[in-house]
Design a protein around this motif. Structure first.
Motif, PDB file in Angstrom:
ATOM      1  N   LYS A 194     -22.156   9.367  -4.826  1.00 37.95           N
ATOM      2  CA  LYS A 194     -22.714   9.286  -3.476  1.00 37.95           C
ATOM      3  C   LYS A 194     -23.407  10.586  -3.092  1.00 37.95           C
ATOM      4  O   LYS A 194     -23.109  11.658  -3.639  1.00 37.95           O
ATOM      5  CB  LYS A 194     -21.620   8.962  -2.450  1.00 37.95           C
ATOM      6  CG  LYS A 194     -21.007   7.580  -2.603  1.00 37.95           C
ATOM      7  CD  LYS A 194     -19.967   7.325  -1.533  1.00 37.95           C
ATOM      8  CE  LYS A 194     -19.364   5.929  -1.676  1.00 37.95           C
ATOM      9  NZ  LYS A 194     -18.341   5.674  -0.623  1.00 37.95           N
ATOM     10  N   LYS A 243     -24.157  12.817   0.341  1.00 41.49           N
ATOM     11  CA  LYS A 243     -23.816  13.012   1.749  1.00 41.49           C
ATOM     12  C   LYS A 243     -24.662  14.147   2.311  1.00 41.49           C
ATOM     13  O   LYS A 243     -24.648  15.257   1.774  1.00 41.49           O
ATOM     14  CB  LYS A 243     -22.329  13.333   1.911  1.00 41.49           C
ATOM     15  CG  LYS A 243     -21.398  12.177   1.541  1.00 41.49           C
ATOM     16  CD  LYS A 243     -19.950  12.533   1.822  1.00 41.49           C
ATOM     17  CE  LYS A 243     -19.012  11.366   1.539  1.00 41.49           C
ATOM     18  NZ  LYS A 243     -17.596  11.718   1.833  1.00 41.49           N
ATOM     19  N   VAL A 295     -23.056  12.938   9.476  1.00 41.24           N
ATOM     20  CA  VAL A 295     -23.191  12.790   8.023  1.00 41.24           C
ATOM     21  C   VAL A 295     -23.883  11.473   7.701  1.00 41.24           C
ATOM     22  O   VAL A 295     -23.508  10.417   8.218  1.00 41.24           O
ATOM     23  CB  VAL A 295     -21.816  12.854   7.328  1.00 41.24           C
ATOM     24  CG1 VAL A 295     -21.970  12.650   5.827  1.00 41.24           C
ATOM     25  CG2 VAL A 295     -21.137  14.194   7.613  1.00 41.24           C
ATOM     26  N   GLU A 308     -24.721   9.015   4.562  1.00 39.85           N
ATOM     27  CA  GLU A 308     -24.183   8.772   3.222  1.00 39.85           C
ATOM     28  C   GLU A 308     -24.991   7.690   2.504  1.00 39.85           C
ATOM     29  O   GLU A 308     -25.302   6.643   3.080  1.00 39.85           O
ATOM     30  CB  GLU A 308     -22.713   8.356   3.323  1.00 39.85           C
ATOM     31  CG  GLU A 308     -22.019   8.186   1.989  1.00 39.85           C
ATOM     32  CD  GLU A 308     -20.533   7.894   2.143  1.00 39.85           C
ATOM     33  OE1 GLU A 308     -20.058   6.913   1.542  1.00 39.85           O
ATOM     34  OE2 GLU A 308     -19.859   8.650   2.897  1.00 39.85           O
TER      35      GLU A 308
END
Length: 276
Positions: free
Chosen positions: A97, A99, A107, A109
Motif C-alpha cells: 500500500k 499512504k 492520510v 491510502e
C-alpha cells in the motif's frame, strides 16, 4: 566579467536554480564569483547547500532524489491536488500500500495495483495544500526506495505556479512564457497585479479558521520588466518565448521504407537507413 562587484540588493544577478538575488564579489586576489546573500531567509537552494556539505551532491545523484510531479486539477470553482507515480523498472520494487499524508495529517491510502505500467499515475491528495507530502510504503521491498521518495515537496511557502494547460507545478528555477496562462496558489490574497498581467480569483479554500488558500488564474498579456519581476518573487523565470532546441548529438537515423510486391503478392519491406 562585470568590472566591479554587486550586492544582492542591487538585483543585477539571480541564481538560476532558486531565482534568489545573488551578490558578485569584487575583483581582487580571488577570482570573481557569485554567492548567495547570507541574510536571505531561504536557505534551501541546492547550490547553496552544496557549498556547505561536500557530500550533498552525491545524495542528489540517487534515483530516489527524483521529484514526484505535483498536479493541480481545476473544476469550475473547485480544485484538487494529485501526486504522480511511475511504475518502478525493477520487478522486485513493490509494496502493498501507499499512504500519503500532508500538513493536515489526513492520510490517503492506495494499493500498489493502482500504479499503471505505462506513463504516470496520479493519486489524489485532496484539496488542502501542503508544503511537504510524507509517503509511507507498507511492506515495501528495499529496492522500491531507489525509485520513489519518502518526502515530496509540495506548495512553496510564498506560493506556487502551475501550468494552465497541464496542471504541472513549476518548481523553483522553472520557466513561464509570455502569452500562456497559469494558476497561482498561495495563502494570502493579492489586491493589485502588474499592468501586464491579468488575474482572476478562481477559488478560496479554508483549511482552518486561520488559514485560507487563494487560487488565481494568471495570464501574461505582455512580456515586461514588471511582469518578469512578479514571477521572480515566486522563484520562476518569465521568458518571452520558449527556446528552440536542435539536435546536434548524438547522430540520428532517418529511415526510408520501400515497399515492393513479388509475383506471389507477398509484400517485401526494405529499410534504408541514412546517417544524418
Amino acid at each position: 566579467m562585470y568590472p566591479y562587484g554587486a550586492s544582492a540588493r542591487s538585483g543585477h544577478f539571480v541564481c538560476e536554480l532558486c531565482a534568489q538575488n545573488v551578490l558578485l564579489t569584487a575583483p581582487g586576489m580571488n577570482v570573481q564569483h557569485f554567492r548567495h546573500d547570507p541574510a536571505s531567509p531561504n536557505k534551501e537552494c541546492d547550490e547553496r547547500q552544496a557549498s556547505f556539505d561536500p557530500n550533498y551532491g552525491r545524495s542528489l545523484r540517487a534515483l530516489n532524489s527524483h521529484i514526484m510531479p505535483l498536479r493541480l486539477v481545476v473544476t469550475g470553482s473547485m480544485f484538487s491536488l494529485q501526486l504522480g507515480f511511475f511504475y518502478p523498472p525493477d520487478n522486485k520494487a513493490h509494496c502493498d500500500k501507499i499512504k500519503i499524508a500532508g500538513d493536515s495529517h489526513q492520510v490517503y491510502e492506495y494499493s500498489f495495483e493502482r500504479i499503471e505500467w505505462i506513463g504516470t499515475t496520479y493519486l489524489s491528495v485532496g484539496s488542502i495544500p501542503s508544503q511537504i507530502y510524507c509517503v509511507e510504503y507498507v511492506n515495501a521491498n528495499p529496492e522500491l526506495r531507489r525509485f520513489w521518495s519518502d518526502n515530496i515537496p509540495g506548495i512553496n511557502q510564498a506560493g506556487s505556479f502551475f501550468d494552465g494547460r497541464t496542471g504541472q507545478i513549476l518548481q523553483s528555477g522553472g520557466k513561464a512564457y509570455a502569452g500562456n496562462f497559469y494558476y497561482l496558489l498561495q495563502r494570502h490574497p493579492i489586491y493589485t497585479f502588474p499592468a501586464d498581467i491579468e488575474a482572476t480569483e478562481i477559488a478560496k479554500t479554508h483549511t482552518n479558521s486561520f488559514n485560507i488558500w487563494y487560487l488565481y488564474r494568471i495570464r501574461i498579456t505582455r512580456f515586461s520588466e514588471r511582469s518578469a519581476k512578479f514571477f521572480l518573487k515566486y522563484a520562476v523565470f518569465l521568458t518571452e518565448k520558449p527556446t528552440k532546441f536542435y539536435p546536434i548529438w548524438p547522430a540520428y537515423y532517418r529511415i526510408h521504407i520501400l515497399y515492393t510486391t513479388t509475383q506471389r503478392s507477398f509484400t517485401s519491406i526494405y529499410v534504408v537507413m541514412m546517417l544524418n
